[in-house]
Each structure stands twice: as structure tokens, then as C-alpha cells.
Motif scaffolding. Structure first.
Motif: not given
Ligand SMILES: NC(=O)c1ccc[n+]([C@@H]2O[C@H](COP(=O)([O-])OP(=O)(O)OC[C@H]3O[C@@H](n4cnc5c(N)ncnc54)[C@H](O)[C@@H]3O)[C@@H](O)[C@H]2O)c1
Length: 374
Positions: A249-264
Motif C-alpha cells: 500500500p502507499r500509506i497506512e496509519i495504525y491506531g489503538t482503535e483501527g487502521t486508516l489507509a491513505v492513497p498515493d
């Protein structure tokens, strides 16, 4: 309205000039080391083409948009600041953190604005991602991954030499998109480690004007960085001009409550997705802001409004200096085999007001805004 002078009339200047025209920002002149290139871009947009020195001396020009190659960025920016012009420059701001810092100091001491690409973090995807993150949908950030896997731009770019010289390479060329996006989302970086290699010693040009010509590679082309953010999250960044194929993937942010996937982050739009703990599928987050198309130059519009309204602009020199310092530190770490501390601590750029879009920006620029202002 501020009046812009554009220095550097290569590939990327066309989209900037189109966008400045769409925003209604006047361009007073263009210039290039190569007068033919300046004349041709000038004719295309009905703008006078001047020698660089004349453009810099023109009292009608308030802001210099620096679209030259990386090794010329700092010199042109310095010269423009010395002549009393605000500056927005293509990335990277400079080739070293020391040079970048000098520019930031010069701008501050002169009461002038300094800004730098990328401005893709002002696009709908990264503004939407920021809103999701700030509203707590994934909890406290734990970590991030950012991957830019490619085989380099020499197959399509007409003059690709600079991508393989100091100021180029995948980290200095593409890293600013990823690092700016990460700092916009997670805040500044406090410490890095890196490893780097140069896999191929030459590259072969693919575009018709210089087809088959071999150019030397003078910088690492596969670069990996470990990032420790001031806020506590950690991250991994890989940028490569050596990889033929990848499904990362391009960018993923991992948090205590879930994951955010961010495009290019090299683009302005694309689908932002979130998956909270316990969810059995990803959810698309509808874009909450405008600017999903290629709007390079958006930061110039923001700077123009910021100057008029006496507020700070978003794509600041401080932010760009931090990005240069992090990139330089990854290379230092790779060479010296140690962690490198980062001194600069820019603030996270202010997000757009909720729902801000191109129509609102244009009204704002005309001074006719009836909605939330930038
Ligand atoms: N091409 C892209 O897709 C792209 C995308 C985003 C950002 N950028 C960035 O934009 C910048 C320019 O890229 P490009 O692709 O347009 O490069 P380019 O080589 O096509 O154009 C650069 C232009 O700058 C001129 N120039 C170089 N030194 C100069 C100087 N000292 N004074 C005046 N003119 C000078 C060159 O003659 C050339 O016309 C780079 O920093 C690049 O990283 C490029």
C-alpha cells in the motif's frame, strides 16, 4: 492579488500555469535558463518570457514560483528573497538542512513568505484522512508505513538526469510527498535510522528526444528509513527507483482503535479507507473537502490568501526544512550506522475548514467569500 513570476519552464510548469490561471492568480512573467523553453511556455500562456535576472528585478512581481531542478532551488529561492519576493519552490526546498535553514531564516528576517511543494497534502484525500484521524476514528496513532516502490522516471521524463544527481534519488524526489503527508497527519519526527543502496550504476533514457542515452547514477536509489515521531508513533518509509513491481500500500496509519489507509500522496485525490477494530471490512470515507484533481499550485493560492489576510500559510518553509532534515538524516544514518536526532519541530499545518473546495477558494481569492474562509 499577488502577482507571480515563474522560474523554470520544464515539464511541471504547464500544470502550475494552468492551475494558477484557473484560480485567477496573475502570472506576470516566466523565465528559464533555456530562453527557448521560456519563450515557448510564455507563448502558450500569453505571458512575457524574461531572462531570470530581469524577472527577479521586476517590481511588478510579488512572488517567485521556483520550478527549476533541485540543485537550483536554494540559489533561486535565496536570490528571490534577497530581491524582496515571497517564494514558493518545488521540492526539495534545498539539498541540505543547513541550506534550508538559511532560507527559512532569510525569509523570516525579511518579513517574506517561504513555502515549498508538495501541496498534495491540501488535496481531498489527505485532508479527509486528517479529519478522520483528528476526530479519533482510529484512536491514538501507534505507527505508520509508507511505501513508494517504482523503477524510476527515466523511461518517460525528457531530461531525467536530475533524478539521479544530488537532490534526486527516490528519497529526495518522492520522499517529500510521503514525509509531508506523515507530518501533516502525525506531527514532526524526532529521530530516524536508515539504510540505502545504489543497485544500478547507470540508467537508460526512454523518451524519444534522448532515447537510449545512458546517464550516471550518483545517489542511492533504494532507501529505507525508520521514523520516530515526537508524538510517540513510529514509522517505516521505503522509497525506491529499483523495484519493478510491488503490491504494497502507499500509506497506512495504525491506531489503538483501527487502521486508516491513505492513497498515493503524489496525487490530490483517491479513496481514503478506515477499518475500526471489530469491523469485518474496510469502509470508504467520502471526500470531505474539494481538490481531488491535480491542483499543483494550490499552496501558492493559499500563500496569496495568507499574505492578504495576515495569517500563516500552510505549506511552510518550516515544514519543508523539517522534511529536508529528515531525508538528509536518513542518508547520514545509512552511511554512519547510527540513529540521527532531528532538531526542527514544525507545527502540523492547519487543515482546511470543513468542506473547503475550489469554488470557496476562488471566491476567497476574489474577496467575495460568503462561506468559511481558508
Ligand atoms: N515532472 C514531474 O512530474 C514533477 C512532478 C512534481 C514535481 N516536480 C519537480 O519540479 C521541478 C522541475 O521538474 P521538471 O520535471 O519540470 O524538470 P525539467 O527538467 O523538465 O524543467 C526544469 C527547468 O528548470 C530550468 N532551470 C534549471 N536550472 C535553472 C536556473 N538556475 N535558472 C532558471 N531555470 C533553470 C531548466 O532549464 C528546465 O527548463 C523538480 O524539482 C521536480 O522534482 C516534477
Amino acid at each position: 492579488m499577488i502577482r507571480v513570476g515563474v522560474i523554470g519552464c520544464g515539464v511541471i510548469s504547464e500544470v502550475y500555469l494552468n492551475n494558477l490561471r484557473a484560480f485567477g492568480i496573475p502570472v506576470a512573467a516566466v523565465a528559464d535558463l533555456d530562453p527557448e523553453r521560456a519563450a515557448s511556455r510564455g507563448a502558450q500562456f500569453q505571458v512575457p518570457a524574461l531572462p531570470t535576472d530581469e524577472l527577479l528585478a521586476d517590481p511588478e512581481i510579488d512572488l517567485v514560483l521556483n520550478l527549476t531542478v533541485p540543485k537550483a532551488h536554494a540559489e533561486i529561492a535565496r536570490e528571490a528573497l534577497v530581491r524582496g519576493k515571497h517564494v514558493h519552490t518545488e521540492k526539495p526546498l534545498a539539498l541540505t538542512a543547513a541550506e534550508a535553514k538559511e532560507l527559512v531564516h532569510l525569509a523570516n528576517a525579511s518579513g517574506l513568505r517561504l513555502g515549498s511543494a508538495p501541496d498534495t497534502f491540501l488535496g481531498s484525500h489527505l485532508q479527509t484522512a486528517r479529519k478522520v484521524l483528528d476526530d479519533g476514528w482510529i484512536g491514538e496513532p501507534i505507527g505508520a508505513t509508507a511505501f513508494m516502490m517504482s523503477h524510476g522516471p527515466e523511461r518517460w521524463h525528457p531530461q531525467p538526469d536530475f533524478f539521479y544527481q544530488a537532490g534526486g534519488g527516490p528519497l529526495f524526489d518522492m520522499g517529500p510527498y510521503y514525509l509531508t503527508a506523515l507530518v501533516h497527519l502525525l506531527g514532526p519526527v524526532r529521530r530516524v535510522a536508515g539504510s540505502a543502496q545504489t543497485t544500478f550504476s547507470t540508467r537508460v533514457i526512454g523518451s524519444p528526444n534522448r532515447f537510449g542515452e545512458c546517464i550516471p547514477v550518483e545517489v542511492p536509489t533504494h532507501v529505507q528509513g525508520l521514523l520516530e515521531f515526537d508524538g510517540g508513533a513510529t514509522g517505516v518509509l521505503i522509497t525506491s527507483f529499483d523495484v519493478w513491481h510491488s503490491e504494497l500500500p502507499r500509506i497506512e496509519i495504525y491506531g489503538t482503535e483501527g487502521t486508516l489507509a491513505v492513497p498515493d500522496p503524489n496525487f490530490f485525490g483517491g479513496s481514503v479507507r478506515v477499518r475500526r477494530r471489530g469491523a469485518d471490512a474496510w469502509s470508504d470515507v467520502p471526500p470531505l473537502f474539494g481538490f481531488s484533481e491535480n491542483r499543483r499550485g494550490l499552496a501558492v493560492a493559499d500563500m496569496s490568501l495568507a499574505i492578504r489576510d495576515g495569517r500563516s500559510h500552510r505549506a511552510t518553509g518550516d515544514l519543508a526544512l523539517h522534511v529536508v532534515e529528515v531525508m538528509e538524516a536518513i542518508h547520514i544514518s545509512a552511511r554512519e550506522g547510527r540513529h540521527v536526532e532531528i532538531a526542527s519541530r514544525p507545527s502540523r499545518p492547519e487543515p482546511w475548514p470543513m468542506g473547503y473546495d475550489e469554488a470557496a477558494l476562488i471566491l476567497d481569492l476574489r474577496g467575495e467569500s460568503g462561506r468559511d474562509r481558508a
